[in-house]
Structure formats: structure tokens, C-alpha cells
Scaffold this motif. Structure first.
Motif, mmCIF file in Angstrom:
data_model
loop_
_atom_site.group_PDB
_atom_site.id
_atom_site.type_symbol
_atom_site.label_atom_id
_atom_site.label_comp_id
_atom_site.label_asym_id
_atom_site.label_seq_id
_atom_site.Cartn_x
_atom_site.Cartn_y
_atom_site.Cartn_z
ATOM 1 N N GLY A 195 0.817 -1.216 0.000
ATOM 2 C CA GLY A 195 0.000 0.000 0.000
ATOM 3 C C GLY A 195 0.845 1.258 0.000
ATOM 4 N N ALA A 196 1.924 1.265 0.786
ATOM 5 C CA ALA A 196 2.810 2.428 0.850
ATOM 6 C C ALA A 196 3.492 2.673 -0.490
ATOM 7 N N VAL A 197 3.902 1.620 -1.150
ATOM 8 C CA VAL A 197 4.564 1.762 -2.464
ATOM 9 C C VAL A 197 3.586 2.311 -3.499
ATOM 10 N N ILE A 198 2.337 1.839 -3.470
ATOM 11 C CA ILE A 198 1.323 2.352 -4.403
ATOM 12 C C ILE A 198 1.101 3.849 -4.168
ATOM 13 N N ALA A 199 0.987 4.243 -2.902
ATOM 14 C CA ALA A 199 0.797 5.664 -2.575
ATOM 15 C C ALA A 199 2.008 6.487 -3.017
ATOM 16 N N ALA A 200 3.217 5.958 -2.785
ATOM 17 C CA ALA A 200 4.435 6.670 -3.186
ATOM 18 C C ALA A 200 4.505 6.836 -4.703
ATOM 19 N N TYR A 201 4.077 5.817 -5.435
ATOM 20 C CA TYR A 201 4.072 5.918 -6.901
ATOM 21 C C TYR A 201 3.093 6.999 -7.354
ATOM 22 N N GLY A 202 1.932 7.047 -6.707
ATOM 23 C CA GLY A 202 0.967 8.094 -7.039
ATOM 24 C C GLY A 202 1.531 9.480 -6.807
ATOM 25 N N LEU A 203 2.302 9.639 -5.728
ATOM 26 C CA LEU A 203 2.910 10.934 -5.434
ATOM 27 C C LEU A 203 4.005 11.285 -6.437
ATOM 28 N N GLU A 204 4.942 10.357 -6.652
ATOM 29 C CA GLU A 204 6.137 10.665 -7.442
ATOM 30 C C GLU A 204 5.915 10.609 -8.949
ATOM 31 N N ALA A 205 4.989 9.773 -9.401
ATOM 32 C CA ALA A 205 4.796 9.614 -10.854
ATOM 33 C C ALA A 205 3.637 10.435 -11.394
ATOM 34 N N VAL A 206 2.780 10.939 -10.482
ATOM 35 C CA VAL A 206 1.595 11.661 -10.961
ATOM 36 C C VAL A 206 1.475 13.050 -10.342
ATOM 37 N N LEU A 207 1.426 13.121 -9.032
ATOM 38 C CA LEU A 207 1.042 14.363 -8.368
ATOM 39 C C LEU A 207 2.182 15.382 -8.248
ATOM 40 N N ILE A 208 3.273 15.010 -7.609
ATOM 41 C CA ILE A 208 4.353 15.967 -7.338
ATOM 42 C C ILE A 208 4.929 16.594 -8.608
ATOM 43 N N PRO A 209 5.190 15.826 -9.682
ATOM 44 C CA PRO A 209 5.720 16.461 -10.898
ATOM 45 C C PRO A 209 4.778 17.504 -11.492
ATOM 46 N N ASN A 210 3.494 17.397 -11.166
ATOM 47 C CA ASN A 210 2.501 18.339 -11.706
ATOM 48 C C ASN A 210 2.028 19.337 -10.652
ATOM 49 N N GLU A 211 2.794 19.455 -9.560
ATOM 50 C CA GLU A 211 2.538 20.440 -8.502
ATOM 51 C C GLU A 211 1.143 20.294 -7.892
ATOM 52 N N VAL A 212 0.765 19.041 -7.660
ATOM 53 C CA VAL A 212 -0.469 18.713 -6.950
ATOM 54 C C VAL A 212 -0.064 17.958 -5.691
ATOM 55 N N ILE A 213 -0.654 18.314 -4.551
ATOM 56 C CA ILE A 213 -0.249 17.703 -3.293
ATOM 57 C C ILE A 213 -1.402 16.957 -2.646
ATOM 58 N N ASP A 214 -1.059 16.219 -1.602
ATOM 59 C CA ASP A 214 -2.058 15.541 -0.776
ATOM 60 C C ASP A 214 -2.303 16.396 0.458
ATOM 61 N N GLY A 215 -3.252 16.004 1.295
ATOM 62 C CA GLY A 215 -3.505 16.722 2.536
ATOM 63 C C GLY A 215 -2.655 16.178 3.668
ATOM 64 N N GLY A 216 -2.876 16.696 4.876
ATOM 65 C CA GLY A 216 -2.223 16.192 6.066
ATOM 66 C C GLY A 216 -0.720 16.420 6.099
ATOM 67 N N VAL A 217 -0.042 15.551 6.866
ATOM 68 C CA VAL A 217 1.411 15.647 7.010
ATOM 69 C C VAL A 217 2.102 15.429 5.669
ATOM 70 N N THR A 218 1.536 14.592 4.823
ATOM 71 C CA THR A 218 2.119 14.359 3.502
ATOM 72 C C THR A 218 2.144 15.647 2.688
ATOM 73 N N GLY A 219 1.061 16.404 2.722
ATOM 74 C CA GLY A 219 1.016 17.676 2.006
ATOM 75 C C GLY A 219 2.034 18.668 2.532
ATOM 76 N N ILE A 220 2.159 18.754 3.872
ATOM 77 C CA ILE A 220 3.154 19.643 4.478
ATOM 78 C C ILE A 220 4.560 19.212 4.071
ATOM 79 N N SER A 221 4.798 17.900 4.034
ATOM 80 C CA SER A 221 6.118 17.383 3.656
ATOM 81 C C SER A 221 6.450 17.723 2.210
ATOM 82 N N ILE A 222 5.466 17.619 1.332
ATOM 83 C CA ILE A 222 5.699 17.938 -0.081
ATOM 84 C C ILE A 222 6.057 19.410 -0.242
ATOM 85 N N MET A 223 5.324 20.280 0.459
ATOM 86 C CA MET A 223 5.626 21.710 0.368
ATOM 87 C C MET A 223 6.986 22.028 0.992
#
Length: 286
Positions: free
Chosen positions: A19-47
Motif C-alpha cells: 500500500g505504501a509503495v502504491i501511494a508513493a508511486y501516485g505521489l512521485e509519478a503523478v502528483l508531485i511532478p505536476n505540482e499537486v499535493i495531498d492533505g495532512g502531514v504528507t502535504g506539508i512534507s511535499i511543500m
């Protein structure tokens, strides 16, 4: 028994890592390169990673440590260990997948939101279903809800509102709005993963023909029913209350069965978060 328990914990650990690897792939391959973040601590970490050029994996792990400790004190050791496994796996996976090629570009904003939200939701949902967590904000929300008159959902929404407002200053308003939509999609996918597509509903029926309705539900729907005694507040007359548990796909058919027998029956339908034990299995009616 101990051997079976060990296999169970190993299986849960493996699923949490997946599950963690799937979430990480969603972040690194889809969201972060396109400047889209998640909520919570993950969102703060990305910023934070964007502003201070610190590896995302390090921030994810460090910022979640206090919440894991709170979870250990309030929920228990097993939850804390499983959460550490999930957060550590997410942190390592984001480092390993940091240079992965993005699967979508900025010209596909809706696909980014949909695919990113689904990948995050599936990954987080698998982790939560196996007793762990990937984000400490939910632990904080649970603790705060015991101190202030707001629900966990309200507190998470309040926290994330500030995070997405912050994202609007860093990435722009459009990216912040896409981030909020991604978070909404992810939360709904998490609910589906945790509860399942066949979400259960509890139904209470008050009718003068409760016995006939109960027989019809068992015969035509294949669900068991329970009868209990009640008393009308206005009439002061004894009445019979019929209770059954169905999945949401069966709601329309159940209402049709009741209407055929007693169009004036009083019906209360409520969502059930979980059903365990008993005999909640659909009987073969064919």
C-alpha cells in the motif's frame, strides 16, 4: 496459535508495504511532478521539500514521528509498529521512485487528479485496512476530537483547509484547487477499500404486518431478520420492530418488498460502518 498470529502479522506487514509503495508511486509519478499535493502531514512534507530542497522521504518520516508516538500512547503498540512500517515504507519508496518518469503531463489536469487520487486512495486504504497509517494528521484529529466538540472529519477538513491555502501561495490557486479535489477523490477511494463496495445498512421497520414483511424479506431477499418488542409513544400500544442488515445494492428491492405489503410502514435506514459475527451471509434464494 502463536504461529498463526505471526503469519497474520507478516501478511499485514507485506500488505502495508504494498500500500505504501502504491501511494508513493501516485505521489512521485503523478502528483508531485505536476505540482499537486495531498492533505495532512504528507502535504506539508511535499511543500517543505519544495521550499527547502530536503528529500521528501526524510520529511515524511521525521514529521510523522510525533504522531506515531501519540498513536502508541492512545491506540497501542501494534498500531504504532504497523504505522512505523507504513511510514518508513512510504519514505523509502518516495526516495527510490523520485526519478521515475511521470506518467502524465500538465496538459491532462483531470487525469492527474483522478489517477493520483485513486492511487493514493488505494495505497492508503490498504494500509488502514491492515491496521497501520501513512499520515499522522488523522491520529491528531482523533485525539483533538476528544477535547473539542468537533468530529474527526471536521477537524481533518479544518487542518487540510489551511494546508491547501498554503499550497495556493506556493504553487498557485489552480494547483491548490486540484490538490483539494485529489484529496476528496482519495478519501472516497479509501472508504471503498476499507468498507467495500457493498457497504452495509441497518434497517428498522415498524408495521402492523411485520411478520409478513419479515417472511418476505427472508424469502425474496435471502436476509435474516430480528424481531423486538416496542411501544408507541403516542398510542401507548405494543408494537413489533423488525431489524435486518443489508448491503446498499439491496436497498431498492427491500423498499419494494415493504411497499408491496404495507405502504404505510415506518422505515429507518442507517449506514453501518462494520458487520462482524452472527450470520451476515446472504442465503441462497434460488
Amino acid at each position: 496459535m502463536k504461529k498463526n498470529k505471526s503469519f497474520e502479522h507478516i501478511g499485514r506487514f507485506i500488505m502495508i508495504v504494498i500500500g505504501a509503495v502504491i501511494a508513493a508511486y501516485g505521489l512521485e509519478a503523478v502528483l508531485i511532478p505536476n505540482e499537486v499535493i495531498d492533505g495532512g502531514v504528507t502535504g506539508i512534507s511535499i511543500m517543505g521539500a519544495y521550499l527547502f530542497d530536503i528529500p521528501l522521504g526524510i520529511l515524511l518520516f521525521v514529521l510523522n514521528i510525533p504522531f506515531v508516538y501519540l498513536g502508541y500512547k492512545q491506540v497501542g503498540k501494534t498500531f504504532a509498529l504497523m504505522s512505523i512500517a507504513g511510514i518508513a515504507s512510504l519514505s523509502i519508496a518516495t526516495v527510490l521512485l523520485h526519478d521515475v518518469k511521470p506518467i502524465l503531463g500538465p496538459q491532462d489536469p483531470l487525469l492527474i487528479v483522478l489517477s493520483g487520487g485513486m492511487l493514493l486512495g488505494v495505497g492508503i486504504g490498504i494500509v488502514l485496512r491492515n491496521g497501520g497509517a501513512l499520515d499522522g494528521s488523522e491520529v491528531l484529529a482523533v485525539l483533538l476530537s476528544r477535547k473539542i466538540p468537533f468530529s474527526v472529519g471536521d477537524i481533518i477538513l479544518f487542518i487540510n483547509a489551511f494546508i491547501f491555502i498554503g499550497a495556493s501561495f506556493i504553487y498557485g490557486l489552480e494547483s491548490a484547487l486540484y490538490s483539494a479535489l485529489t484529496y476528496y477523490i482519495a478519501k472516497n477511494v479509501i472508504d471503498i477499500i476499507q468498507v467495500g463496495l457493498e457497504k452495509s445498512k441497518s434497517v428498522k421497520i415498524i408495521s402492523n404486518q411485520s411478520q409478513e414483511i419479515g417472511d418476505a424479506i427472508q424469502a425474496r431477499l435471502g436476509r435474516g431478520v430480528t424481531y423486538s418488542q416496542g411501544r408507541g409513544g403516542f398510542s401507548n400500544e405494543a408494537t413489533e420492530i423488525l431489524t435486518c442488515v443489508i448491503n446498499r445494492m439491496e436497498e431498492t428491492k427491500l423498499l419494494s418488498i415493504i411497499k408491496d405489503i404495507d405502504d404505510s410502514a415506518f422505515i429507518v435506514i442507517s449506514d453501518v460502518s462494520e458487520v462482524r459475527g452472527g450470520n451476515f451471509k446472504k442465503r441462497d434464494i434460488h
